[in-house]
Design an enzyme around this catalytic site. Structure first.
Site, PDB file in Angstrom:
ATOM      1  N   CYS A  93      -2.512   8.786   2.530  1.00  0.00           N
ATOM      2  CA  CYS A  93      -2.233   8.273   1.187  1.00  0.00           C
ATOM      3  C   CYS A  93      -3.397   8.560   0.254  1.00  0.00           C
ATOM      4  O   CYS A  93      -3.230   8.585  -0.969  1.00  0.00           O
ATOM      5  CB  CYS A  93      -1.923   6.779   1.237  1.00  0.00           C
ATOM      6  SG  CYS A  93      -3.157   5.798   2.088  1.00  0.00           S
TER       7      CYS A  93
ATOM      8  N   GLU B 277       0.871  -1.177   0.000  1.00  0.00           N
ATOM      9  CA  GLU B 277       0.000   0.000   0.000  1.00  0.00           C
ATOM     10  C   GLU B 277       0.903   1.220   0.000  1.00  0.00           C
ATOM     11  O   GLU B 277       1.402   1.638   1.046  1.00  0.00           O
ATOM     12  CB  GLU B 277      -0.917  -0.001   1.234  1.00  0.00           C
ATOM     13  CG  GLU B 277      -1.858  -1.192   1.325  1.00  0.00           C
ATOM     14  CD  GLU B 277      -3.002  -1.134   0.332  1.00  0.00           C
ATOM     15  OE1 GLU B 277      -3.091  -0.142  -0.432  1.00  0.00           O
ATOM     16  OE2 GLU B 277      -3.806  -2.077   0.308  1.00  0.00           O
TER      17      GLU B 277
END
Length: 509
Positions: free
Chosen positions: A295, A261
């Site tokens: 993110c 990720e």
């Protein structure tokens, strides 16, 4: 205040940092945690040495042999108790997240709520680890597939979500029958210790073997222990694309699995049919929430030229209402960046944007003086830019929003949105059904997450979370993300008195 919070969470010892459950040790150098809220020292922890690490691995391997034999619903019951304990400790753990990381108190509480939610999801999952029955071409045969635990799952997490990302992995891995070793960011070590303390108590109450949950602390060198270790079949790593490429290469060398990720460069497309009020709310929260250190933070706003000025003026007005300051004060919208390195990166990004021809709409800058102690408070900035600017092509972990103009059909906007190397989260603001469907089609957004009439930031536990391209391709949390934590096995049972060979081959024996 923070000492009372630490006491509520059971953190009173200094010599912490490595754990195989309730057994705490650590013989490495000390790392100190300083709050970005005010620059004050919180506490120090000991890092994990190679010798410490080998002890952790040995304990985890032994625990796995016992844990995998516990029925999955029984494992789910342990996770259920963990979720309930988090409910009891949501306030102090949320405050610690806010104080050590710098995100707003509401976001700190929200992060702990994500932990609770994934526990709830995992409890149900513990009774749904489905395989499939498959029709065999051979008479008198039954064929099916099933899933077995992998073993040790290594988790490397980033500073911006110091507790939630760990729980996304562990809650699922535990019900799948795996054991976990966690290396958190060295910037937020106390949050990890608090979590390990909480789960260690639950495990002790239920006679869960030492080593089902392990904690190791340190810098990238400790992460390398995990990445190069054949005894860890899966490494789940959250962080920068640069870090992810290193981890992926190391794990691939030994033919291990990676769940990555990584970076995001997320955009919201704003079409002529967008609701301006909804757009501004979604864009502002996405751009300045967690001080731009998610993110999924909104980095780019791609606006149709027919409504560009209207959206721009509304955004500038909204930014003028933002309150920046101590994140523990719920009146403030924006807290500090994580540290001085992040502040430097923020300044360099703004200077780079100017040098490439960007027009600064809302000035950035560092805040100092009373209420801004520590030197990590900055102003959220808005820059008019072009998608091809080098700085726009890169992810800057800071509250900088780039406004990009497009003309013509929505396909042009989608091409701009997809025109970066990252592929995590995306959104479109429109009341036009055709535009929405194009955005979600095969020729639409190339991101792992694509939203209509909500922003890029945030995700529900029930959906798989992750992205494509240089975001790494991993999936965590909901849907069928659990399968990455297990090994798949196809089984065939012959219940006849004959052995049917493939292709009609016969042996007269």
């Amino acid at each position: 205040m923070i000492q009372d919070v630490l006491k509520q969470l059971g953190i009173e010892d200094k010599n912490l940092g490595t754990s195989t459950g309730s057994n705490w040790f650590g013989s490495g150098e000390e790392i100190s945690s300083f709050s970005p809220v005010n620059g004050e020292y919180i506490a120090s922890v000991n890092t994990t040495t190679q010798e410490d690490y080998n002890k952790v691995i040995s304990t985890a391997e032994k625990a796995f042999k016992e844990w995998r034999m516990v029925p999955a619903p029984k494992r789910g019951e342990i996770v259920r108790q963990f979720g309930n304990r988090l409910r009891e400790l949501k306030e102090p753990l949320g405050k610690l997240v806010s104080y050590e990381m710098g995100k707003s108190l509401q976001e700190g509480y929200g992060e702990v709520q994500e932990m609770i939610d994934i526990c709830d999801f995992a409890v149900g999952l513990s009774r749904q680890l489905y395989g499939f029955t498959i029709h065999s071409e051979r008479p008198g045969h039954r064929m099916y597939d099933q899933y077995h635990p992998l073993g040790i799952v290594g988790i490397i997490s980033a500073f911006n979500f110091p507790v939630a990302v760990w729980s996304w992995n562990t809650a699922l891995a535990w019900v799948c029958g795996d054991v976990c070793i966690w290396k958190p960011s060295e910037k937020v070590p106390l949050c990890s210790i608090a979590c390990q303390k909480i789960i260690a108590d639950i495990f002790k109450e239920n006679n869960v073997p030492e080593g089902v949950s392990c904690l190791i602390n340190g810098d990238y060198r400790v992460g390398e222990f995990m990445s190069m270790d054949n005894r860890i079949p899966l490494i789940s790593a959250t962080g920068s694309t640069r870090m992810g490429k290193i981890v992926a290469a190391k794990v691939a060398e030994r033919l291990g699995r990676s769940l990555l990720e990584l970076g995001g460069n997320n955009a919201i497309i704003v079409t002529p049919d967008a609701d301006i009020k909804m757009t501004v709310i979604g864009a502002v929260f996405g751009a300045v929430g967690t001080c731009g250190q998610r993110c999924t933070s909104t980095r780019r706003l791609i606006i149709h030229d027919s409504i560009y000025d209207k959206v721009k003026d509304a955004l500038v007005a909204a930014y003028g209402q933002l309150k920046i300051g101590n994140p523990l004060d719920e009146k403030n919208h924006v807290g500090p960046l994580i540290d001085h390195d992040a502040v430097k990166m923020y300044n360099e990004a703004l200077e780079k944007a100017k040098s490439e021809g960007g027009n600064i709409l809302v000035e950035g800058g560092i805040l100092d003086g009373d209420g801004y102690e520590g030197g990590c408070y900055v102003k959220p900035a808005i820059v008019e830019a072009k998608n091809e600017f080098e700085i726009v092509q890169h992810e800057t972990f800071a509250p900088i929003l780039y406004l990009i103009k497009y003309s013509g059909d929505v396909e042009n906007a989608i091409e701009l949105q997809n025109g970066v190397v990252q592929g995590l989260s995306s959104a479109i603001m429109t009341s036009n059904l055709r535009e929405a469907e194009k955005f979600l089609s095969q020729a639409g957004s190339d991101c792992g997450i694509a939203n209509v009439n909500i922003g890029t930031s945030g995700a529900e536990i029930g959906g798989a979370f992750g992205g494509e391209k240089e975001t790494g391709g991993g999936r965590e949390s909901g849907s069928d993300a659990w399968k990455i934590y297990m090994r798949r096995q196809t089984n065939t049972i012959n219940y006849t008195t004959e052995l049917h060979l493939a292709h009609g081959i016969k042996f007269d024996i």
